[in-house]
Design a protein around this motif. Structure first.
Motif, short mmCIF file in Angstrom:
data_model
loop_
_atom_site.label_atom_id
_atom_site.label_comp_id
_atom_site.label_asym_id
_atom_site.label_seq_id
_atom_site.Cartn_x
_atom_site.Cartn_y
_atom_site.Cartn_z
N ASP A 65 0.77 -0.99 -0.22
CA ASP A 65 0.13 0.06 -0.24
C ASP A 65 0.81 1.21 -0.03
O ASP A 65 1.55 1.64 0.80
N VAL A 66 1.08 1.91 -1.23
CA VAL A 66 1.96 3.06 -1.24
C VAL A 66 0.83 4.12 -1.69
O VAL A 66 0.27 4.16 -2.50
N GLU A 67 1.23 5.35 -1.16
CA GLU A 67 0.46 6.67 -1.46
C GLU A 67 1.26 7.85 -1.75
O GLU A 67 2.41 7.82 -1.20
N GLU A 68 0.71 8.71 -2.51
CA GLU A 68 1.49 10.04 -2.96
C GLU A 68 0.59 10.87 -2.18
O GLU A 68 -0.54 11.33 -2.41
N VAL A 69 0.95 11.72 -1.04
CA VAL A 69 0.66 12.38 -0.33
C VAL A 69 1.33 13.74 0.06
O VAL A 69 2.38 13.52 0.61
N ASP A 70 0.91 14.92 0.23
CA ASP A 70 1.45 16.08 0.73
C ASP A 70 0.94 16.53 1.95
O ASP A 70 -0.01 16.33 2.65
N ALA A 71 1.90 16.60 2.86
CA ALA A 71 1.80 16.53 4.40
C ALA A 71 2.92 17.67 5.03
O ALA A 71 4.10 17.69 4.31
#
Length: 277
Positions: A216-222
């Motif tokens: 499970d891999v995600e591209e997210v800005d935080a």
């Protein structure tokens, strides 16, 4: 180490070769790629050359001669026993005036190949306050204008770390000076989006492609502070591959963690299948 310039192998990498008016020297007007060498083979060379062309055209200096550069890579690797090494490919806008405006000369093409030590399996990072401008003229381009990165990495080394990680102008986690970054939050492997201003890393792209098939891999800005909550942190880069991080500023992590180990195993398996994926 062997060096090559515009079609000719130099007698010595220390031999005077580029004129003092080359715009790459005068104002840092150029682009570059660093390619890992594994067991005598350059890894993902085609992807690196494709990005070099994108960076050069995005910078507006023209289109590098890819066939010429491929010959430079081959000639500088010849005769070297490279279990592990790196190829540095640099293209500048050529001879120009002593100022920002460019001249009209041909591009300068440079290739240098050398053996090097593998980075350690586990390292530490520090966060720095200086932001990457995700809206800047050079955003997303791999240019030779690296003085900002040089300052940051020296700050990291002075703190006993191997890399400095920065936010963007919005305070979001962006990238390292020469690496992309991933982290684990609530069991998910996360990395900043390209909209953050981070470089579209070759290792990053391959990791997203390969790992997402099994994890499970995600591209997210935080916010960059997310690194203080992450259970695992990974640096991603050409010579690092997927490097476990055991310290973020003063915070100590158990590294490599289970998700990092799984990601590293997938990477090693897929990397061994094809030297130019």
């Amino acid at each position: 180490m062997k060096a090559w310039l515009d079609g000719d192998v130099l007698q010595s990498p220390h031999e005077p070769a580029i004129g003092v008016l080359d715009h790459g020297l005068v104002v840092g007007d150029g682009v570059f790629e660093t390619v890992a060498v594994e067991q005598g083979e350059p890894f993902a060379l085609t992807r690196h050359l494709d990005r070099l062309v994108r960076s050069a055209e995005g910078l507006g200096i023209g289109t590098p001669d890819v066939a010429l550069l491929r010959s430079g890579v081959a000639e500088t690797m010849a005769g070297q026993e490279l279990e592990f090494g790196r190829v540095r490919i640099t293209v500048t806008s050529g001879v120009g005036p002593l100022g920002s405006p460019r001249g009209s000369s041909d591009l300068t093409h440079v290739v240098v190949t050398e053996p090097c030590e593998r980075p350690p399996a586990v390292a530490g990072i520090v966060t720095v306050p200086w932001p990457r401008n995700e809206r800047g003229a050079l955003a997303g381009l791999k240019t030779t204008s690296y003085a900002e990165n040089a300052k940051m990495i020296e700050v990291a080394r002075a703190a006993g770390a191997s890399e400095a990680v920065m936010p963007n102008t919005q305070g979001h986690l962006c990238e390292g000076t020469g690496s992309n970054i991933m982290y684990v939050l609530d069991g998910r492997l996360v990395t900043p989006t390209l909209a953050s201003g981070c470089l579209a890393g070759i290792t990053r792209a391959l990791a997203l492609e390969w790992l997402s098939e099994e994890m499970d891999v995600e591209e997210v800005d935080a916010p960059i502070e997310v690194l203080q909550e992450a259970s695992e942190v990974i640096l991603v880069g050409t010579t690092r591959n997927l490097q476990a991080i055991a310290r973020v500023d003063d915070r100590v992590l158990d590294a490599p963690g289970p998700i990092t180990r799984q990601a590293q195993e997938i990477w090693a398996r897929r990397q061994a299948e094809n030297p130019d994926p």
